[in-house]
Design a protein around this motif. Structure first.
Motif, mmCIF file in Angstrom:
data_model
loop_
_atom_site.group_PDB
_atom_site.id
_atom_site.type_symbol
_atom_site.label_atom_id
_atom_site.label_comp_id
_atom_site.label_asym_id
_atom_site.label_seq_id
_atom_site.Cartn_x
_atom_site.Cartn_y
_atom_site.Cartn_z
ATOM 1 N N HIS A 196 -16.162 7.909 9.956
ATOM 2 C CA HIS A 196 -15.314 8.967 9.420
ATOM 3 C C HIS A 196 -14.921 8.528 8.015
ATOM 4 N N PRO A 197 -14.921 9.439 7.051
ATOM 5 C CA PRO A 197 -14.639 9.031 5.671
ATOM 6 C C PRO A 197 -13.226 8.485 5.449
ATOM 7 N N MET A 198 -12.296 8.745 6.361
ATOM 8 C CA MET A 198 -10.938 8.252 6.187
ATOM 9 C C MET A 198 -10.586 7.137 7.164
ATOM 10 N N ILE A 199 -11.613 6.637 7.875
ATOM 11 C CA ILE A 199 -11.446 5.497 8.771
ATOM 12 C C ILE A 199 -12.448 4.438 8.337
ATOM 13 N N THR A 200 -11.941 3.260 7.996
ATOM 14 C CA THR A 200 -12.832 2.179 7.600
ATOM 15 C C THR A 200 -12.843 1.105 8.687
ATOM 16 N N THR A 201 -13.977 0.451 8.826
ATOM 17 C CA THR A 201 -14.108 -0.655 9.774
ATOM 18 C C THR A 201 -14.762 -1.832 9.062
ATOM 19 N N VAL A 202 -14.310 -3.015 9.410
ATOM 20 C CA VAL A 202 -14.866 -4.246 8.853
ATOM 21 C C VAL A 202 -14.607 -5.364 9.857
ATOM 22 N N ARG A 203 -15.446 -6.397 9.827
ATOM 23 C CA ARG A 203 -15.249 -7.574 10.670
ATOM 24 C C ARG A 203 -14.829 -8.719 9.760
ATOM 25 N N ASP A 204 -13.907 -9.556 10.234
ATOM 26 C CA ASP A 204 -13.395 -10.622 9.384
ATOM 27 C C ASP A 204 -12.847 -11.748 10.253
ATOM 28 N N ARG A 205 -12.478 -12.850 9.596
ATOM 29 C CA ARG A 205 -11.870 -13.998 10.279
ATOM 30 C C ARG A 205 -10.424 -14.212 9.847
ATOM 31 N N ARG A 206 -10.107 -13.763 8.651
ATOM 32 C CA ARG A 206 -8.756 -13.930 8.097
ATOM 33 C C ARG A 206 -8.530 -12.790 7.112
ATOM 34 N N ARG A 207 -7.328 -12.202 7.194
ATOM 35 C CA ARG A 207 -7.045 -11.089 6.296
ATOM 36 C C ARG A 207 -5.540 -10.916 6.154
ATOM 37 N N THR A 208 -5.129 -10.420 4.988
ATOM 38 C CA THR A 208 -3.728 -10.141 4.705
ATOM 39 C C THR A 208 -3.612 -8.715 4.174
ATOM 40 N N TRP A 209 -2.567 -8.013 4.610
ATOM 41 C CA TRP A 209 -2.291 -6.657 4.147
ATOM 42 C C TRP A 209 -0.881 -6.603 3.583
ATOM 43 N N THR A 210 -0.691 -5.755 2.587
ATOM 44 C CA THR A 210 0.634 -5.468 2.045
ATOM 45 C C THR A 210 0.823 -3.958 2.132
ATOM 46 N N PHE A 211 1.994 -3.552 2.612
ATOM 47 C CA PHE A 211 2.293 -2.128 2.784
ATOM 48 C C PHE A 211 3.399 -1.727 1.814
ATOM 49 N N ASP A 212 3.428 -0.456 1.413
ATOM 50 C CA ASP A 212 4.462 -0.007 0.473
ATOM 51 C C ASP A 212 5.789 0.303 1.163
ATOM 52 N N ARG A 213 5.817 0.264 2.471
ATOM 53 C CA ARG A 213 7.063 0.413 3.239
ATOM 54 C C ARG A 213 6.919 -0.378 4.528
ATOM 55 N N ASP A 214 8.040 -0.654 5.182
ATOM 56 C CA ASP A 214 7.996 -1.376 6.457
ATOM 57 C C ASP A 214 7.224 -0.557 7.484
ATOM 58 N N LEU A 215 6.342 -1.234 8.214
ATOM 59 C CA LEU A 215 5.630 -0.627 9.324
ATOM 60 C C LEU A 215 5.989 -1.390 10.596
ATOM 61 N N ASP A 216 5.924 -0.694 11.723
ATOM 62 C CA ASP A 216 6.106 -1.351 13.015
ATOM 63 C C ASP A 216 4.852 -2.178 13.298
ATOM 64 N N ILE A 217 5.047 -3.377 13.807
ATOM 65 C CA ILE A 217 3.939 -4.262 14.160
ATOM 66 C C ILE A 217 3.930 -4.412 15.677
ATOM 67 N N TRP A 218 2.812 -4.058 16.273
ATOM 68 C CA TRP A 218 2.619 -4.124 17.724
ATOM 69 C C TRP A 218 1.625 -5.241 18.014
ATOM 70 N N ILE A 219 2.021 -6.198 18.828
ATOM 71 C CA ILE A 219 1.159 -7.323 19.189
ATOM 72 C C ILE A 219 0.868 -7.232 20.682
ATOM 73 N N ASP A 220 -0.408 -7.068 21.004
ATOM 74 C CA ASP A 220 -0.838 -6.909 22.408
ATOM 75 C C ASP A 220 -0.013 -5.849 23.131
ATOM 76 N N GLY A 221 0.229 -4.737 22.452
ATOM 77 C CA GLY A 221 0.901 -3.597 23.061
ATOM 78 C C GLY A 221 2.414 -3.642 23.056
ATOM 79 N N ILE A 222 3.002 -4.678 22.457
ATOM 80 C CA ILE A 222 4.461 -4.809 22.429
ATOM 81 C C ILE A 222 4.938 -4.756 20.980
ATOM 82 N N ARG A 223 5.888 -3.871 20.707
ATOM 83 C CA ARG A 223 6.446 -3.798 19.355
ATOM 84 C C ARG A 223 7.290 -5.046 19.122
ATOM 85 N N THR A 224 6.879 -5.865 18.157
ATOM 86 C CA THR A 224 7.537 -7.155 17.950
ATOM 87 C C THR A 224 8.283 -7.256 16.630
#
Length: 191
Positions: free
Chosen positions: A144-172
């Motif tokens: 889909h042109p608005m969904i990207t996929t990539v495989r990696d071993r290490r990655r960092t993201w920065t967001f312009d606002r706070d986002l909820d982070i869910w780890i193994d299905g639990i909002r942490t």
């Protein structure tokens, strides 16, 4: 040792006397006794085997997660950063192929030494999100042109606002930065 396509995975062994059967991915990280998995997305991604003895002992990769430079946390299935499913950016770091009933990362495997990243662009309209969601159970949401996929071993993201982070299905957490690194063979589990 990480698995390669077509290789046997794990070793058949008698169930350890002190094995604890757990039903969620989060329990793998928090349980100190030998773990046998009878539910969750890791379990589903390996074919949802039934409980038996002897069991299959396998190594699975862990995801080291750091939000806003804080304390590290651990995941085995997935890490999702989002405000909502219906608007805004979504980042799904997948160590498995499923997130519940959704077949999010068809190439995902819990012991291949990489994670799959599926990102939904913030600009993706609601109608397109609904369409993609209807296709998630079969993995047909990509390409889909608005969904990207990539495989990696290490990655960092920065967001312009706070986002909820869910780890193994639990909002942490909530945060503006997310760092994830794969750690091969971090956990031993039984099926």
């Amino acid at each position: 040792m990480t698995i390669r396509p077509g290789e046997e995975w794990g070793t058949q062994v008698p169930a350890p006397a002190d094995v604890v059967w757990v039903e969620s991915d989060h329990d793998i990280v928090t349980t100190t006794a030998p773990v046998a998995l009878g539910g969750g997305d890791v379990h589903r991604s390996v074919g949802a085997p039934r409980r038996r003895d002897p069991v299959q002992r396998v190594e699975i990769d862990g995801l080291r997660v750091v939000v806003d430079g804080g304390a590290e946390r651990w995941a085995v299935a997935h890490v999702v950063a989002r405000r909502s499913w219906w608007r805004g950016r979504i980042v799904a770091v997948m160590n498995v192929d499923h997130l519940g009933d959704w077949y999010v990362a068809p190439r995902g495997h819990p012991n291949d030494g990489v994670f799959d990243v599926v990102e939904v662009a913030a600009e993706m309209p609601l109608r397109q999100r609904l369409f993609a969601r209807s296709r998630l159970p079969t993995g047909a949401h990509v390409p889909h042109p608005m969904i990207t996929t990539v495989r990696d071993r290490r990655r960092t993201w920065t967001f312009d606002r706070d986002l909820d982070i869910w780890i193994d299905g639990i909002r942490t957490d909530r945060g503006r930065s997310l760092a994830v690194e794969i750690v091969p063979d971090r956990y031993t589990v039984h099926f």
